[in-house]
Design a protein around this motif. Structure first.
Motif, PDB file in Angstrom:
ATOM      1  N   MET A  78     109.340  16.439-110.147  1.00 20.49           N
ATOM      2  CA  MET A  78     110.197  15.998-111.381  1.00 20.49           C
ATOM      3  C   MET A  78     109.548  16.311-112.647  1.00 20.49           C
ATOM      4  O   MET A  78     110.104  16.927-113.562  1.00 20.49           O
ATOM      5  N   ARG A  79     108.199  16.201-112.763  1.00 20.67           N
ATOM      6  CA  ARG A  79     107.200  16.303-113.991  1.00 20.67           C
ATOM      7  C   ARG A  79     107.373  17.895-114.186  1.00 20.67           C
ATOM      8  O   ARG A  79     107.630  18.099-115.359  1.00 20.67           O
ATOM      9  N   LYS A  80     107.388  18.815-113.233  1.00 19.98           N
ATOM     10  CA  LYS A  80     107.335  20.056-113.313  1.00 19.98           C
ATOM     11  C   LYS A  80     108.619  20.493-114.299  1.00 19.98           C
ATOM     12  O   LYS A  80     108.620  21.371-115.090  1.00 19.98           O
ATOM     13  N   ILE A  97     112.315  14.899-128.111  1.00 21.55           N
ATOM     14  CA  ILE A  97     112.115  13.384-127.881  1.00 21.55           C
ATOM     15  C   ILE A  97     112.398  13.419-126.603  1.00 21.55           C
ATOM     16  O   ILE A  97     113.428  13.603-125.962  1.00 21.55           O
ATOM     17  N   LEU A  98     111.603  12.212-125.789  1.00 24.95           N
ATOM     18  CA  LEU A  98     111.798  11.912-124.574  1.00 24.95           C
ATOM     19  C   LEU A  98     112.096  10.572-124.321  1.00 24.95           C
ATOM     20  O   LEU A  98     111.527   9.380-125.114  1.00 24.95           O
ATOM     21  N   TYR A  99     113.328  10.281-123.618  1.00 28.93           N
ATOM     22  CA  TYR A  99     113.883   8.970-123.638  1.00 28.93           C
ATOM     23  C   TYR A  99     113.565   8.439-122.016  1.00 28.93           C
ATOM     24  O   TYR A  99     113.719   9.340-121.028  1.00 28.93           O
ATOM     25  N   PRO A 129     100.698  13.084-119.265  1.00 31.68           N
ATOM     26  CA  PRO A 129     100.913  14.618-119.544  1.00 31.68           C
ATOM     27  C   PRO A 129     102.126  14.668-120.538  1.00 31.68           C
ATOM     28  O   PRO A 129     102.275  15.813-121.069  1.00 31.68           O
ATOM     29  N   PHE A 130     102.710  13.605-120.632  1.00 29.31           N
ATOM     30  CA  PHE A 130     103.947  13.636-121.864  1.00 29.31           C
ATOM     31  C   PHE A 130     103.727  12.814-123.060  1.00 29.31           C
ATOM     32  O   PHE A 130     104.516  12.566-123.926  1.00 29.31           O
ATOM     33  N   ASP A 131     102.576  12.225-123.225  1.00 28.91           N
ATOM     34  CA  ASP A 131     102.149  11.289-124.533  1.00 28.91           C
ATOM     35  C   ASP A 131     102.264  12.148-125.827  1.00 28.91           C
ATOM     36  O   ASP A 131     102.536  11.480-126.867  1.00 28.91           O
ATOM     37  N   GLU A 132     102.246  13.672-125.712  1.00 31.79           N
ATOM     38  CA  GLU A 132     102.530  14.215-126.953  1.00 31.79           C
ATOM     39  C   GLU A 132     103.740  14.206-127.492  1.00 31.79           C
ATOM     40  O   GLU A 132     104.240  14.753-128.974  1.00 31.79           O
ATOM     41  N   TYR A 133     104.782  13.794-126.528  1.00 33.16           N
ATOM     42  CA  TYR A 133     106.083  14.135-127.120  1.00 33.16           C
ATOM     43  C   TYR A 133     106.583  12.638-127.714  1.00 33.16           C
ATOM     44  O   TYR A 133     106.264  11.575-127.158  1.00 33.16           O
TER      45      TYR A 133
END
Length: 257
Positions: A163-165, A183-185, A198-202
């Motif tokens: 899923m992360r990929k 933006i990530l929801y 891994p997604f904290d930059e978004y």
């Protein structure tokens, strides 16, 4: 006396064609809601939910589930010091699905002066890149729009690493297309359990309905979906409510240039 000339067959056909075109255009405008008397749409005495304090900008997110929205009423509603200052609109889902109200909502929100953003509902069982292409093919972003959004809420039986990929493939493909970081929801529990560092930059738009003043999450966020039971003029069904973390200058800085 000059004899009356009968119109030629070609002229008759042209007249019939013009009448049919006008009738078709009128029917299209009616069906798509261009003729919308405000009296047809619901009005409320308030938003009917508790609003978190200390936030300047409030907004909603909508999809086909809200039906046909009368956007001038959304824009006009004003309860105490709260107005609807932005709207996230569902655009696509999976590989080929386009929300049936997207194009209408996308156009009408802009016409009514409501800052708009488009989001994609992610299916973890499908290719992230192909889903991104569905979104890109559907959504034309303009100056003044919010960055694109990826809505990820479920695994659908897929391994978290897979899923992360695919989520990363969507985010990277969309960023390359629009030249802005998406933006990530997600919900708090899902983000912390399956996404995380891994997604904290978004930039994060987080859903959390328990706490009153801010969501229970350690990392920074920019939007908070705090309630799913609000009422807004011009929308017959319940609506998700959100706040923006920042002032009007921060909000303008976020919009596409």
């Amino acid at each position: 006396m000059t004899p009356t000339r009968k119109p030629s067959l070609a002229r008759l056909l042209i007249r019939v064609l013009i009448v049919l075109l006008l009738a078709g255009a009128g029917a299209y405008l009616w069906i798509t809601g261009w003729f919308e008397p405000e009296a047809r749409f619901v009005h409320y005495t308030g938003f009917d939910i508790d609003m978190p304090q200390g936030y300047m900008l409030h907004g909603v997110d909508v999809s086909k589930h809200q039906g046909k929205i009368y956007w001038p009423a959304v824009k006009k509603m004003h309860v105490q010091d709260v107005r609807i200052g932005f709207a996230f609109i569902k655009a696509t889902e999976g590989l080929g699905n386009v929300d049936r109200q997207f194009r209408r909502n996308w156009a009408r929100a802009k016409e009514s002066g409501v800052p708009r953003g488009a989001y994609h509902f992610f299916l973890a069982t499908k290719s992230g890149k192909a889903q991104a292409e569905n979104f890109i093919h559907t959504v034309t972003l303009e100056p003044g729009d919010l960055p694109p959004v990826l809505d990820i809420e479920q695994l659908y039986g897929v391994r978290p690493e897979q899923m992360r990929k695919e989520v990363l493939a969507w985010l990277q493909t969309v960023e390359q297309a629009y030249h802005v970081k998406p933006i990530l929801y997600s919900y708090v529990d899902f983000y912390e359990q399956y996404l995380g560092t891994p997604f904290d930059e978004y930039p994060l738009w987080i859903a959390h309905y328990v706490q009153e003043e801010q969501p229970r999450i350690k990392r920074d966020w920019i939007f908070w979906q705090h309630n799913e039971q609000g009422n807004v003029d011009g929308i017959e069904s319940k609506v998700d409510f959100n706040v923006f973390k920042g002032d009007s200058t921060d909000f303008r800085d976020l919009l596409l240039k």
